[in-house]
Design a protein around this motif. Sequence first.
Motif, PDB file in Angstrom:
ATOM      1  N   ALA A  50      63.713  33.816  99.892  1.00 44.48           N
ATOM      2  CA  ALA A  50      62.865  33.067 100.500  1.00 44.48           C
ATOM      3  C   ALA A  50      61.237  33.613  99.821  1.00 44.48           C
ATOM      4  O   ALA A  50      61.083  34.622  99.841  1.00 44.48           O
ATOM      5  CB  ALA A  50      62.682  33.141 102.034  1.00 44.48           C
ATOM      6  N   ILE A  51      60.837  32.467  99.082  1.00 44.44           N
ATOM      7  CA  ILE A  51      59.486  32.737  98.746  1.00 44.44           C
ATOM      8  C   ILE A  51      58.365  32.665  99.663  1.00 44.44           C
ATOM      9  O   ILE A  51      58.099  31.660 100.384  1.00 44.44           O
ATOM     10  CB  ILE A  51      58.952  31.834  97.486  1.00 44.44           C
ATOM     11  CG1 ILE A  51      60.322  31.967  96.333  1.00 44.44           C
ATOM     12  CG2 ILE A  51      57.830  32.162  96.909  1.00 44.44           C
ATOM     13  CD1 ILE A  51      60.168  33.263  95.593  1.00 44.44           C
ATOM     14  N   LEU A  52      57.620  33.719 100.030  1.00 49.86           N
ATOM     15  CA  LEU A  52      56.475  33.821 100.988  1.00 49.86           C
ATOM     16  C   LEU A  52      55.279  33.176 100.250  1.00 49.86           C
ATOM     17  O   LEU A  52      54.301  32.346 101.127  1.00 49.86           O
ATOM     18  CB  LEU A  52      56.449  35.204 101.500  1.00 49.86           C
ATOM     19  CG  LEU A  52      57.655  35.849 102.217  1.00 49.86           C
ATOM     20  CD1 LEU A  52      57.530  37.010 102.653  1.00 49.86           C
ATOM     21  CD2 LEU A  52      58.254  34.950 103.427  1.00 49.86           C
ATOM     22  N   SER A  53      54.986  33.831  99.126  1.00 49.08           N
ATOM     23  CA  SER A  53      53.550  33.234  98.602  1.00 49.08           C
ATOM     24  C   SER A  53      53.697  33.415  97.123  1.00 49.08           C
ATOM     25  O   SER A  53      54.259  34.504  96.658  1.00 49.08           O
ATOM     26  CB  SER A  53      52.469  34.035  99.067  1.00 49.08           C
ATOM     27  OG  SER A  53      52.492  35.320  98.975  1.00 49.08           O
ATOM     28  N   ALA A  54      53.193  32.736  96.313  1.00 49.66           N
ATOM     29  CA  ALA A  54      53.246  32.746  95.035  1.00 49.66           C
ATOM     30  C   ALA A  54      52.039  31.918  94.330  1.00 49.66           C
ATOM     31  O   ALA A  54      51.269  30.865  94.703  1.00 49.66           O
ATOM     32  CB  ALA A  54      54.492  32.127  94.252  1.00 49.66           C
ATOM     33  N   PRO A  55      51.172  32.650  93.240  1.00 47.03           N
ATOM     34  CA  PRO A  55      50.147  32.098  92.654  1.00 47.03           C
ATOM     35  C   PRO A  55      50.273  30.832  91.909  1.00 47.03           C
ATOM     36  O   PRO A  55      51.715  30.692  91.237  1.00 47.03           O
ATOM     37  CB  PRO A  55      49.458  33.038  91.870  1.00 47.03           C
ATOM     38  CG  PRO A  55      50.795  33.803  91.597  1.00 47.03           C
ATOM     39  CD  PRO A  55      51.533  33.912  92.671  1.00 47.03           C
ATOM     40  N   ALA A  56      49.399  29.888  91.960  1.00 50.39           N
ATOM     41  CA  ALA A  56      49.868  28.666  91.293  1.00 50.39           C
ATOM     42  C   ALA A  56      49.499  28.812  89.743  1.00 50.39           C
ATOM     43  O   ALA A  56      49.929  28.057  88.982  1.00 50.39           O
ATOM     44  CB  ALA A  56      49.142  27.543  91.479  1.00 50.39           C
ATOM     45  N   PHE A  57      48.576  29.804  89.518  1.00 51.38           N
ATOM     46  CA  PHE A  57      47.822  30.120  88.307  1.00 51.38           C
ATOM     47  C   PHE A  57      47.977  31.523  87.810  1.00 51.38           C
ATOM     48  O   PHE A  57      47.884  32.460  88.892  1.00 51.38           O
ATOM     49  CB  PHE A  57      46.443  29.564  87.737  1.00 51.38           C
ATOM     50  CG  PHE A  57      46.416  28.337  88.100  1.00 51.38           C
ATOM     51  CD1 PHE A  57      46.651  27.509  86.887  1.00 51.38           C
ATOM     52  CD2 PHE A  57      46.340  27.621  89.182  1.00 51.38           C
ATOM     53  CE1 PHE A  57      46.492  25.925  86.895  1.00 51.38           C
ATOM     54  CE2 PHE A  57      45.867  26.139  89.182  1.00 51.38           C
ATOM     55  CZ  PHE A  57      46.077  25.516  88.279  1.00 51.38           C
ATOM     56  N   GLY A  58      48.233  31.846  86.991  1.00 57.46           N
ATOM     57  CA  GLY A  58      48.326  33.573  86.440  1.00 57.46           C
ATOM     58  C   GLY A  58      47.465  33.674  85.294  1.00 57.46           C
ATOM     59  O   GLY A  58      47.614  32.665  84.301  1.00 57.46           O
ATOM     60  N   ILE A  59      46.788  34.799  84.977  1.00 59.03           N
ATOM     61  CA  ILE A  59      46.031  35.034  83.914  1.00 59.03           C
ATOM     62  C   ILE A  59      46.974  35.745  82.913  1.00 59.03           C
ATOM     63  O   ILE A  59      47.817  36.785  83.130  1.00 59.03           O
ATOM     64  CB  ILE A  59      44.980  36.353  84.186  1.00 59.03           C
ATOM     65  CG1 ILE A  59      44.040  35.673  85.199  1.00 59.03           C
ATOM     66  CG2 ILE A  59      43.857  36.631  82.945  1.00 59.03           C
ATOM     67  CD1 ILE A  59      43.507  34.446  84.878  1.00 59.03           C
ATOM     68  N   ILE A  60      47.045  35.250  81.519  1.00 58.01           N
ATOM     69  CA  ILE A  60      47.951  35.809  80.590  1.00 58.01           C
ATOM     70  C   ILE A  60      47.598  37.196  80.191  1.00 58.01           C
ATOM     71  O   ILE A  60      46.332  37.393  80.161  1.00 58.01           O
ATOM     72  CB  ILE A  60      47.716  34.906  79.326  1.00 58.01           C
ATOM     73  CG1 ILE A  60      48.276  33.559  79.511  1.00 58.01           C
ATOM     74  CG2 ILE A  60      48.544  35.595  78.130  1.00 58.01           C
ATOM     75  CD1 ILE A  60      47.990  32.545  78.502  1.00 58.01           C
ATOM     76  N   GLY A  61      48.730  37.995  80.200  1.00 60.69           N
ATOM     77  CA  GLY A  61      48.364  39.582  80.171  1.00 60.69           C
ATOM     78  C   GLY A  61      48.068  40.277  81.284  1.00 60.69           C
ATOM     79  O   GLY A  61      48.020  41.455  81.134  1.00 60.69           O
ATOM     80  N   GLU A  62      47.638  39.607  82.289  1.00 66.34           N
ATOM     81  CA  GLU A  62      47.511  40.509  83.614  1.00 66.34           C
ATOM     82  C   GLU A  62      48.663  40.356  84.756  1.00 66.34           C
ATOM     83  O   GLU A  62      49.206  39.326  84.605  1.00 66.34           O
ATOM     84  CB  GLU A  62      46.168  40.023  84.312  1.00 66.34           C
ATOM     85  CG  GLU A  62      45.030  40.166  83.360  1.00 66.34           C
ATOM     86  CD  GLU A  62      43.634  39.862  84.041  1.00 66.34           C
ATOM     87  OE1 GLU A  62      43.629  39.388  85.388  1.00 66.34           O
ATOM     88  OE2 GLU A  62      42.646  39.948  83.315  1.00 66.34           O
TER      89      GLU A  62
END
Length: 693
Positions: A180-192
């Motif tokens: 079960a996925i509880l939370s996940a970002p819609a965007f992520g910074i490349i390399g971070e």
Amino acid sequence: MTGASVIFSPLLPWPAIWVAAALALAFVALALWRGLSGWWLRALAAAALIGALTQPALQREDRRPLSDIVILVVDRSASQSLPGRPEQTAAAVARVSAEVAALPDTELRVVELGDGPDDTGTRAMTALAQALAEEPRARVAGAILITDGQVHDMEAAPALPAPLNVLMTGRDRDWDRRVAILSAPAFGIIGEEAAIRLRVEDQGQVPPAEAGGFAQLSVTVDGGESQAVVVPVNTDIEVPLRLDHGGTNVVQFAVATAEGELTDRNNMAVVEINGVRDRLRVLLVSGEPHAGERTWRNLLKSDSAVDLVHFTILRPPEKQDGVPVSELSLIAFPTRELFVEKINEFDLIIFDRYKLRGILPASYFSNIRDYVLQGGAVLVSAGPDFASAESIFYSSLAEILPAAPTGRVIDGGFKPALTALGHRHPVTEGLEAFAPGAAEGGESPGWGSWLRIVDLEKPDGQVVMQGPDARPLLVLNRVGEGRIALLASDQAWLWSRGYEGGGPQLELLRRLAHWMMKEPELEEEALLAEAKGTDLTITRRSLAEGPRDVTLTGPDGAVSVVPLAETEPGRFTATWAAPGMGLYRLSDGDLTRVVALGPATPKEFEETIATDERLAPAVEPTNGGFLRLEDGLPDLRQVRAGRPAVGRGWIGITPRDAYVTQDIRILPLLPAWLLLLLTAGLAVAAWLREGRR
């Protein structure tokens, strides 16, 4: 069947009759208080008069009885296909049908439902409400629902006029493990680093060997090599993830199927994260000032996501005024810091009419060459300086530049044109649509002329724009891990000034800069896929001509080959109807892509253990209940309204005794003249009795 009842048709409004009755009662009470012997005759006379005003009548109805209706809702959703449940459902339907058929004057309405649209789960309450709306509520004697209890539309539960009973499929010993996925970002910074919170959860009657232990979780990004990590079960955990490219990143989490678990359809979860750059760092080095210098600066400064470092050489070298070099600028030009220490921090370096002046040592150009080979990007906007003896071509950049100058500078008006390759390349494809004017006879684009071009030879790369006599104007190339572009004219600014109508200068330079910074939407060889429902729109962008097809591998391992049609130059597309939801892998040669069609775990399989918790709020107010089919098939009984409608091995319905009236007859109880005569007789009798005293 007949029915009789007394009805009234008052001559006066009911309030007036009640007032008259109250007055009559008062007079009778007064007579009783005064000791009049005829008070009871007065009371009868008053009652007869009030009765005459109400006009009582006997109503006789000829009634035809109606049969009772039992609604049977059968859940055929995906979770009902788990082992053992189809057989339980079929046996329960047959048993209920037979039991209802054995009851007198009782009909059965069967409603079947599958998965809800757009992965909305089991819509059992919606189906029950629709079935109830189609039947007269006065005839509904009960509703029976055959399901595993995993219903996802309880907000649509109707108010039932009769008991609701649930026959539950599944087994008491069932257990299941899910991700079960509880939370996940819609965007992520490349390399971070980005963090995804998830939980490996056990449900149901977990075997002692599996309870409270650990599970091996595999993490896969874009269908690549998976990484395994051991995580505790039934504990919220955070999985760190580092995105290495822009655009959509498909991250898959999966646990191995444990022995005895109900299904493995929920052992996998997929998250799509859009990789974006935090900031785009651009170094712009301009030679002597010219009219087009501000064009580059305005373009790069207009994007808030771009950090621009701009240096301009304001003093031409031919100006000899004796001023020491150390005093030629307000601040020292930090060449070592930019071209040695921090060169790899830039996403793009632009040389705008720059030539060798002795400001940058030869070793710095070697650093720039290595920077490109290791993944950097350099754009050269060439003017007459590129054709001179001081051209930057005569530095270490010669090893990576996509063309060499002949030493000629051709002055005179010409209209830049796209090459055949340029019509397919994402940097220049469809550029004519941004031209301010229409094409002249369809042979030349509708934009203004440029007035100068540097003659190039030996182009090594992709010539996407050309000048007079098909001379290379814009040459693109990939060198090592990086990219380099050469624009053989410094006249692009004429388009922004509206010369001869102007042209799409900002669009061209924007695309060029973003292609060099490796923005995914401008890759010339790309495989894209967009999911909408169960339809997958596939786009293959390529510079090569000829037919194209894409190989798809479904979540079940099935392989399909989808032919693509060229809808635009360099763009091949197709729409493919997928057989089901899940994770699909697309490949065409060296290009691969992973796309999630719908959720990796459909809503039907998020929770699979049979339960009565969700349906309890709708069942309990109706005096119904739950029976597990693994304990045996139930009998069907008739119970009185308000009594419990469930017991050990049986469920109940409430007969409604509904009927339809076919004929009505109304007969007065006494004629009006007789009531008046009776009233007068009683009044005279009271007078005579009291007169004898």
